[in-house]
Write an enzyme that holds these catalytic residues in place. Sequence first.
Site, PDB file in Angstrom:
ATOM      1  CE  LYS A 148      -4.257   1.915   1.806  1.00 18.35           C
ATOM      2  NZ  LYS A 148      -5.235   1.892   2.829  1.00 18.35           N
TER       3      LYS A 148
ATOM      4  CE  LYS B 208     -10.866  -6.059  -4.684  1.00 15.57           C
ATOM      5  NZ  LYS B 208      -9.647  -6.221  -3.592  1.00 15.57           N
TER       6      LYS B 208
ATOM      7  CE  LYS C 238     -11.676   2.187  -0.470  1.00 16.98           C
ATOM      8  NZ  LYS C 238     -12.530   1.264   0.418  1.00 16.98           N
TER       9      LYS C 238
HETATM   10  P1  AMP Z   1     -12.120  -1.909   0.805  1.00 17.08           P
HETATM   11  O1  AMP Z   1     -13.066  -1.206   0.695  1.00 17.08           O
HETATM   12  O2  AMP Z   1     -11.313  -2.373  -0.282  1.00 17.08           O
HETATM   13  O3  AMP Z   1     -11.490  -1.707   2.097  1.00 17.08           O
HETATM   14  O4  AMP Z   1     -12.938  -3.523   1.350  1.00 17.08           O
HETATM   15  C1  AMP Z   1     -13.756  -3.474   2.272  1.00 17.08           C
HETATM   16  C2  AMP Z   1     -14.378  -5.103   2.190  1.00 17.08           C
HETATM   17  O5  AMP Z   1     -14.934  -5.293   1.121  1.00 17.08           O
HETATM   18  C3  AMP Z   1     -13.312  -5.999   2.276  1.00 17.08           C
HETATM   19  O6  AMP Z   1     -13.792  -7.209   3.175  1.00 17.08           O
HETATM   20  C4  AMP Z   1     -12.954  -6.550   0.964  1.00 17.08           C
HETATM   21  O7  AMP Z   1     -12.660  -7.923   0.976  1.00 17.08           O
HETATM   22  C5  AMP Z   1     -14.581  -6.514   0.278  1.00 17.08           C
HETATM   23  N1  AMP Z   1     -14.266  -5.984  -1.066  1.00 17.08           N
HETATM   24  C6  AMP Z   1     -13.670  -4.780  -1.627  1.00 17.08           C
HETATM   25  N2  AMP Z   1     -13.826  -4.955  -2.985  1.00 17.08           N
HETATM   26  C7  AMP Z   1     -14.234  -6.095  -3.220  1.00 17.08           C
HETATM   27  C8  AMP Z   1     -14.685  -6.764  -4.574  1.00 17.08           C
HETATM   28  N3  AMP Z   1     -14.577  -6.050  -5.690  1.00 17.08           N
HETATM   29  N4  AMP Z   1     -15.540  -8.060  -4.601  1.00 17.08           N
HETATM   30  C9  AMP Z   1     -15.613  -8.510  -3.415  1.00 17.08           C
HETATM   31  N5  AMP Z   1     -15.378  -7.805  -2.170  1.00 17.08           N
HETATM   32  C10 AMP Z   1     -14.566  -6.856  -2.065  1.00 17.08           C
END
Ligand code: AMP
Length: 330
Positions: free
Chosen positions: A114, A198, A201
């Site tokens: 990161k 994937k 955001k």
């Molecule tokens: P993040 O917003 O990336 O910090 O992710 C928050 C949660 O959402 C975590 O548990 C991730 O594993 C899940 N997550 C984020 N993006 C995805 C995606 N494209 N598909 C499935 N799960 C996701």
Amino acid sequence: MTKGRIFSGMQPSGRFHLGNYMGALENWVKLQNEYECFFSIVDLHSLTSSFEDTSKLQDNINEMAVDWLSAGIDPEKNVIFVQSHVKEHSELFLLLSMMTPLSWLERVPTYKDKLQQLGAQGKDINTYGFLGYPVLMAADIMLYKATCVPVGEDQAAHLELTREMVRRFNYLYKKEIFPEPQAVYSKAKILPGIDGRKMSKSYGNAIAFGAGPEEMKERVRLMVTDPKRIKKTDKGNPDVCTVFTFHKVFNTENSEEIACKCRAAEIGCVQCKNCLAEKMNALLADIHTRREELKNKPNYVREVLEFGAERARKVAAANMEEIRAAMNVL
Ligand code: AMP
Ligand code: TRP
């Protein structure tokens, strides 16, 4: 009797999307009936990488609370609260940081990743707080003596570090205060974004969880399809089509039929997309209605978070007393 106590958290970063819902929140909604759950909007975590501009922080917290409630997280069944409302998180973070070897933190794979990723975007997070991110997460989990932690697989290394912290604490202070928490990985696979990568955001390819019918239609319209299918009369390959991936997730019962029609050029991409958008809108209609209602009830949302913080504080204060006593910090 429940199967154990769960703690999980999400950062209020402001753009909750369908990937977050399918990957995490949908799973929480199921777990709330089986476990005693503490779900926290971890605002202090979001400061570890976004400490400069905090002007949107409160709006993001409220929005996340609305997202959770509209998705069906029940504030009676679960303890829903904002991390910074319970000061014990900060206290335990401080105490744990005394006994965390630097090498443990430096070898967490997400740390360097990161740092590099944000560095490439011109953002410098070479800070003490960011290095300590996993210690704050360990403090969250340990403060409630949680036994299970539902997370995405991207969090596996952080959870392993929590388990090491638990063992170290219990060993150093000769008391089995903390259980070793187990990960509960959600079965949901990674949801792609409208460009096929994937959903994230930071890629600009997300569909907002709060998207209304028109926005949904527009986002689906922009989805990438089989690049080799140029005319409607060309036969398509659903296996390389993002729209089809979404059909499999949101329109499972009709997906086989759609694949056949696509392969035989019996359905065009526009029609296929319209069908998907309609299906998704129908599935999310209740959530969307609840979301719009909750947006107009800021007092209710505030009360839910206050009530949650009160319940969390009770558990946190009692556990903190035991932790201080074990460390002779009286
Ligand atoms: P993040 O917003 O990336 O910090 O992710 C928050 C949660 O959402 C975590 O548990 C991730 O594993 C899940 N997550 C984020 N993006 C995805 C995606 N494209 N598909 C499935 N799960 C996701
Ligand atoms: N680090 C987690 C994420 O980015 C959020 C989080 C903070 C968390 N504290 C936690 C998750 C405790 C589970 C348990 O997704």
